[in-house]
Design a protein around this motif. Structure first.
Motif, mmCIF file in Angstrom:
data_model
loop_
_atom_site.group_PDB
_atom_site.id
_atom_site.type_symbol
_atom_site.label_atom_id
_atom_site.label_comp_id
_atom_site.label_asym_id
_atom_site.label_seq_id
_atom_site.Cartn_x
_atom_site.Cartn_y
_atom_site.Cartn_z
ATOM 1 N N ASP A 71 0.806 -1.221 0.000
ATOM 2 C CA ASP A 71 0.000 0.000 0.000
ATOM 3 C C ASP A 71 0.843 1.277 0.000
ATOM 4 N N SER A 72 2.161 1.131 0.092
ATOM 5 C CA SER A 72 3.048 2.297 0.139
ATOM 6 C C SER A 72 3.686 2.615 -1.208
ATOM 7 N N VAL A 73 3.310 1.887 -2.245
ATOM 8 C CA VAL A 73 3.870 2.120 -3.575
ATOM 9 C C VAL A 73 2.795 2.719 -4.476
ATOM 10 N N PRO A 74 3.192 3.305 -5.597
ATOM 11 C CA PRO A 74 2.210 3.888 -6.518
ATOM 12 C C PRO A 74 1.199 2.847 -7.016
ATOM 13 N N ALA A 75 0.061 3.336 -7.458
ATOM 14 C CA ALA A 75 -1.041 2.472 -7.880
ATOM 15 C C ALA A 75 -0.636 1.471 -8.959
ATOM 16 N N ASP A 76 0.218 1.870 -9.909
ATOM 17 C CA ASP A 76 0.594 0.937 -10.966
ATOM 18 C C ASP A 76 1.428 -0.228 -10.431
ATOM 19 N N VAL A 77 2.117 -0.031 -9.316
ATOM 20 C CA VAL A 77 2.873 -1.117 -8.698
ATOM 21 C C VAL A 77 1.939 -1.989 -7.866
ATOM 22 N N ARG A 78 0.886 -1.399 -7.335
ATOM 23 C CA ARG A 78 -0.064 -2.160 -6.517
ATOM 24 C C ARG A 78 -0.764 -3.254 -7.299
ATOM 25 N N ARG A 79 -0.641 -3.216 -8.614
ATOM 26 C CA ARG A 79 -1.255 -4.298 -9.380
ATOM 27 C C ARG A 79 -0.539 -5.623 -9.142
ATOM 28 N N ILE A 80 0.610 -5.584 -8.490
ATOM 29 C CA ILE A 80 1.240 -6.814 -8.006
ATOM 30 C C ILE A 80 0.438 -7.191 -6.764
#
Length: 113
Positions: A71-80
């Motif tokens: 939850d601390s990374v940008p939204a595009d990384v949250r797709r992991i």
């Protein structure tokens, strides 16, 4: 301040290569950002909620699952959606030592840290 040990560095390289091979550059780069964010969280507060003690591997050994940094990374990384790796670390004098970054199905090798 932190130090990434040679075994941990090799783990990270292996994870990033496997991520690229299976999923391509976007996932590989996202996983790299997730690992960096997790290391920053550990260095900022090595005893925060979510850190787990692992005395069976050696004095002061702790672990942080990458999902705790999702939850601390940008939204595009949250797709992991389901990161599957754990960072094993310890505090040593004036720094945090990143000992290994292993898949959650693995355990630290039989050596003591």
């Amino acid at each position: 301040m932190y130090e990434i040990t040679p075994p941990a560095r090799a783990d990270i390289v292996g994870i990033l290569v496997a991520s690229y091979d299976k999923f391509g550059w976007r996932v590989r780069d996202g996983y790299e950002e997730l690992i960096a964010t997790a290391i920053d969280a550990i260095v900022t507060d090595p005893i925060q909620i979510g850190v787990q003690e692992h005395p069976e591997f050696g004095l002061g050994i702790r672990a942080w699952h990458l999902r705790l940094s999702r939850d601390s990374v940008p939204a595009d990384v949250r797709r992991i959606v389901t990161p599957r790796h754990i960072i094993f670390f310890r505090e040593a004098r004036d720094r945090v030592q990143i000992l290994r970054v292993l898949h959650e199905a693995m355990s630290l090798p039989d050596q003591r840290y």
